[in-house]
Design an enzyme around this catalytic site. Structure first.
Site, PDB file in Angstrom:
ATOM      1  N   LEU A  66      26.014  30.945  46.075  1.00 46.72           N
ATOM      2  CA  LEU A  66      25.558  32.119  46.808  1.00 46.72           C
ATOM      3  C   LEU A  66      26.553  33.266  46.653  1.00 46.72           C
ATOM      4  O   LEU A  66      27.650  33.099  46.120  1.00 46.72           O
ATOM      5  CB  LEU A  66      25.351  31.754  48.278  1.00 46.72           C
ATOM      6  CG  LEU A  66      24.325  30.631  48.489  1.00 46.72           C
ATOM      7  CD1 LEU A  66      24.501  29.973  49.852  1.00 46.72           C
ATOM      8  CD2 LEU A  66      22.911  31.165  48.325  1.00 46.72           C
ATOM      9  N   PRO A  69      30.840  34.917  51.377  1.00 44.32           N
ATOM     10  CA  PRO A  69      31.033  34.015  52.524  1.00 44.32           C
ATOM     11  C   PRO A  69      29.949  34.130  53.589  1.00 44.32           C
ATOM     12  O   PRO A  69      29.546  33.122  54.173  1.00 44.32           O
ATOM     13  CB  PRO A  69      32.401  34.447  53.068  1.00 44.32           C
ATOM     14  CG  PRO A  69      33.131  34.973  51.873  1.00 44.32           C
ATOM     15  CD  PRO A  69      32.076  35.673  51.064  1.00 44.32           C
ATOM     16  N   LYS A 164      40.447  29.851  42.215  1.00 44.00           N
ATOM     17  CA  LYS A 164      39.446  30.803  41.731  1.00 44.00           C
ATOM     18  C   LYS A 164      39.826  32.230  42.115  1.00 44.00           C
ATOM     19  O   LYS A 164      39.743  33.155  41.296  1.00 44.00           O
ATOM     20  CB  LYS A 164      38.068  30.454  42.295  1.00 44.00           C
ATOM     21  CG  LYS A 164      36.978  31.494  42.047  1.00 44.00           C
ATOM     22  CD  LYS A 164      36.700  31.705  40.545  1.00 44.00           C
ATOM     23  CE  LYS A 164      35.675  32.817  40.320  1.00 44.00           C
ATOM     24  NZ  LYS A 164      34.293  32.408  40.606  1.00 44.00           N
ATOM     25  N   LYS A 225      34.144  41.973  45.831  1.00 47.69           N
ATOM     26  CA  LYS A 225      34.204  40.960  46.884  1.00 47.69           C
ATOM     27  C   LYS A 225      35.336  39.984  46.628  1.00 47.69           C
ATOM     28  O   LYS A 225      36.092  39.620  47.543  1.00 47.69           O
ATOM     29  CB  LYS A 225      32.860  40.234  46.972  1.00 47.69           C
ATOM     30  CG  LYS A 225      32.790  39.073  47.961  1.00 47.69           C
ATOM     31  CD  LYS A 225      33.054  37.718  47.315  1.00 47.69           C
ATOM     32  CE  LYS A 225      32.011  37.398  46.258  1.00 47.69           C
ATOM     33  NZ  LYS A 225      32.269  36.046  45.653  1.00 47.69           N
TER      34      LYS A 225
END
Length: 269
Positions: A66, A69, A164, A225
């Site tokens: 997705l 968060p 990541k 993001k």
């Protein structure tokens, strides 16, 4: 394949990842907020669920891919009560270690959590060549991960997501540096072909390759993001500057990260 898999999130990365699992023979149920994105998988044999809870009800393995968060919290919150003991949730979204901790707190007892964000774009997702940054005990889902790419085992749950943020932050900053380097080359009147060839032959080769890649798609808005996840975790002045450049071109929000080079060369802000 005995494992029943539920895959939630069929965006630019999730759809090819889910398609690989279906092609490998796993019984696959999919869910996506925009149902039309599931049509191609449905035609190939996937079951399409109307809700996140319906998607996971009979699953042995659940995979979430997705956007951020907030989306992960919403979707996991919707399906967590339907999870059965013994299920493994593979959280593949880029949400950082804090996001993973929040997901862990939402899961019922007996549900295992593996964080496995990926490095690689849509082309590598389609070919099964992603690099999977795995945190937690993934022994029960090694076969599933192997269909998607090559696993780098990082340690306890959350460490994959931490790595990541580190790696993608460096890549994003590198693309911004390449963009400004190209703007500087333009000011000197250097031929583009000369500059890009020289970059490809030197220490900037990897990041320049990503900056000028074709067939890759990582939206600038998601890059912003990811950089925001990094700046929230540590005092990173350079990352804050990069975030400012990523958000300076609203028209580029849905373009691939490599297009940042074009905007930086044009000098618009």
């Amino acid at each position: 394949m005995e494992k029943k898999i539920a895959f939630l999130g069929l965006g630019s990365m999730g759809a090819p990842m889910a398609a690989r699992l279906l092609a490998a023979g796993y019984p696959l149920t999919v869910w996506n907020r925009t149902a039309a994105r599931a049509e191609q998988l449905a035609a190939a044999g996937a079951t399409v669920a109307a809700t996140p809870a319906e998607a996971v009800r009979e699953a042995d393995v659940v995979i979430t891919m997705l956007a951020d968060p907030a989306a992960v919290r919403e979707v996991v919150g919707a399906f967590a009560p339907a999870l059965q003991p013994g299920v493994t949730l593979i959280e593949a979204s880029s949400i950082g270690p804090q996001g993973v901790a929040e997901v862990a707190a939402m899961l019922p007892e007996g549900v295992a959590l593996v964080d496995s964000p990926v490095m690689g774009s849509v082309d590598r997702a389609a070919s099964g060549e992603l690099v999977l940054l795995v945190g937690g005990d993934s022994s029960a889902v090694q076969d599933v991960l192997a269909v998607l790419g090559t696993a780098t085992h990082c340690g306890a749950t959350g460490t994959g997501s931490a790595l990541k943020v580190v790696l993608i932050g460096a890549v994003i900053a590198g693309v911004a540096v390449v963009g400004e380097a190209m703007a500087l080359a333009d000011s000197f009147g250097l031929p583009e072909e000369l500059v890009t060839r020289a970059m490809a032959q030197g220490p900037l080769a990897g990041v320049a390759g990503r900056a000028f890649a074709r067939g890759a798609y990582f939206p600038v808005r998601l890059a912003a993001k990811d950089v925001a996840l990094a700046t929230a975790a540590a005092d990173l002045p350079l990352a804050r500057v990069v975030h400012g450049r990523l958000t300076a071109f609203p028209e580029a929000a849905d373009e691939d990260l490599g297009q940042l080079v074009k905007h930086l060369r044009a000098g618009r802000s």
